[in-house]
Write a protein that holds these residues in place. Structure first.
Motif: not given
Length: 552
Positions: A432-457
């Motif tokens: 099972i491969l699960s991509l997740q944002p490192i912090h949940p709030w990242m999806l709310e502030k997604l823009d050029d200044q706040h790129p999406l950072r992921l972790q793999l579970v």
């Protein structure tokens, strides 16, 4: 004593070395040079062609080999083609006639020549190899030369043809191989000395055959008995080469039937992107894709979609999907349609051939028990729900032409079917491969200044060498790893954070699973970041599943 055979054999080995180094034009040119120096080297040419054609990763390089072959042929062969004396020298010399001595007389001036018959059978068996690697190529070529050597009492130099291949065999095998080759070589030298007088200095001749003939009745049979023993040892070596270097070759054993991977997950989980990433490692020439979307029962315009969704198994021809998967696994071609997500319509039936790797992806690939039994590796993509909605919205709007309102409505409509039919399939997955944002709030502030950072579970129930994987990910890729073992020692969960490059992932793969590198494309398409890590983790599981075939 065959010293003139050293040059053509040297050229042949240089050609094989050029093939190994993937210098295909040079290999083709030197191969023709070997044949021009000794026509008998022509024995090896069909094996070169079969190797380059049956190795799908190298098939595209066959043209380069043929270019080198053609240029060298024009240079070396032209003088002989237009010379009657040259052609007579090539085809009417006593050594060529010795090929026809071993025959089966059928009467009526019709005979079966044994040596050409065995050679053609050897070519056919070699052609039947579905996949060809370098070790199989040199073993098959050496076996062909060895069979000719001990079946024909020809020039002493003929033994030189098989010497490099016998050396290759000894290097791959053990002490018994060395002993047998040593005995065979000694008997061949002794047999040669019995047949051929050895000229010495001052006009003296060492004639071992005459010495034995002086011993009476035993001497009259000594040469034949010795040759019989030599042939018996040669047959033993040939059988061992076939058994150890060919039929027990790891590449040969692991590639005799397709390897089937399933990639399950919810809509928008990244199944197609991940399928393409895995296909990029093995090459499109070695992978066939079977998509569950191609087995929807109706076009998008049909009214049935008003009462059920694609996520409902009843809306899909799962029996047809299962039948086609089994056919591909059996090496048979199938007739399948393609579902166009932009138009919502099915294409005309297409013929799809089986291949070395079959990747079955879709919403229901783990739904039926019979389907679950077909796979060698079962993968479920359990992407973070917020991330899944983000990626699906982006894909369906910009790639598939849907409106934002349609995509948002589909989330609400499909939620119940997803919970009922799709998510429970994760319990049947090996990985099972699960991509997740490192912090949940990242999806709310997604823009050029706040790129999406992921972790793999990574969750695995099959078990793997987690210590080696952990060491390689930290030491080579410079990643942060958290690892948890479940109550069952085979259940492992790893959380991987950090950024890595495609070059680091490729290096990690060479360290972690070198056995599987022969199955990859000449230039595998490794990816950066989390996609590359998913490739690496999946490849380590494929390697483990391939090795498991040895004990099944």
């Amino acid at each position: 004593m065959g010293l003139n055979d050293l040059i053509p054999v040297l050229l042949l080995i240089l050609s094989i070395y050029g093939l190994r180094q993937r210098k295909f034009k040079l290999a083709g040119a030197v191969c023709v040079a070997a044949v021009s120096a000794k026509l008998s080297m022509l024995v090896a040419l069909p094996f070169f062609l079969i190797y380059l054609y049956n190795n799908k990763a190298l098939r595209q390089r066959l043209a380069a080999f043929l270019i080198g072959l053609s240029i060298s042929t024009l240079f070396f062969a032209t003088p002989f083609i237009f010379s009657s004396g040259g052609m007579q020298m090539l085809f009417s010399n006593p050594e060529m006639k010795s090929i026809y001595r071993l025959m089966l007389d059928l009467g009526g001036n019709v005979s079966i020549y044994i040596v050409p018959l065995i050679y053609m059978m050897m070519l056919y068996l070699t052609w039947r190899f579905k996949r060809f690697n370098f070790d199989l190529f040199q073993a098959a070529t050496g076996l062909a030369f060895l069979l000719i050597v001990f079946m024909i009492p020809g020039s002493p130099g003929w033994f030189v043809w098989s010497m490099p291949f016998l050396a290759f065999y000894q290097a791959m095998s053990g002490r018994i191989a060395m002993i047998l080759v040593g005995i065979f070589s000694g008997l061949y030298v002794l047999s040669t000395l019995l047949i051929t007088p050895l000229p010495l200095a001052n006009g003296l001749v060492f004639d071992l055959g005459a010495f034995f003939l002086l011993e009476g009745r035993f001497g009259s049979h000594a040469i034949s008995l010795l040759h019989t023993i030599m042939v018996a040892i040669g047959v033993m070596i040939a059988i061992r080469i076939w058994r150890e270097a060919i039929s027990r070759n790891d590449f040969f054993r692991l590639s005799r039937k397709p390897f089937i991977i399933c990639i399950a997950g919810d809509s928008g989980a990244g199944k197609d992107s991940f399928t393409d990433a895995i296909s990029g490692l093995f090459g499109q020439h070695s992978v066939v894709k079977l998509s569950g979307d191609d087995y929807h029962l109706w076009d998008r315009q049909k009214p049935m979609w008003q009462v059920m969704t694609h996520l409902n198994p009843m809306a899909n021809d799962l029996e047809g999907f299962c039948h086609d998967l089994v056919s591909l696994a059996d090496g048979k071609a199938i007739q399948s349609r393609h579902y166009d997500h932009q138009t919502g319509k099915m294409s005309r039936p297409l013929r799809i051939k089986s291949d070395d790797f079959i990747i079955a992806s879709g919403l229901h690939v783990l739904y039926l028990p019979m389907l679950r039994e077909c796979y060698n590796l079962k993968i479920y993509l359990d992407i973070n729900e917020g991330l899944r909605r983000h990626f699906k919205l982006k894909r369906d709007v910009y790639q598939r032409g849907h409106t934002i309102e349609q995509v948002l409505a589909s989330f609400e409509k499909r939620g119940a079917d997803s919970a009922r039919f799709i998510r429970p399939q994760s319990s049947y997955a090996d990985l099972i491969l699960s991509l997740q944002p490192i912090h949940p709030w990242m999806l709310e502030k997604l823009d050029d200044q706040h790129p999406l950072r992921l972790q793999l579970v990574v969750k695995t129930r099959r078990g793997l060498n987690e210590f080696s994987l952990n060491r390689v990910l930290i030491g080579v890729c410079g990643l942060h790893i958290d690892m948890i073992k479940g109550e069952n020692s085979e259940e492992i969960q790893m959380t991987i954070e950090g950024e890595t490059s495609a070059a680091d992932v490729a290096m990690a793969a060479e360290i972690l699973c070198p056995q599987i590198l022969e199955f990859l494309d000449i230039q595998p398409k490794w990816q950066d970041g989390m996609a590359g890590l998913m490739q690496l983790v999946t490849l380590s599981h494929i390697n483990q599943a391939l090795i498991k075939r040895f004990i099944q």
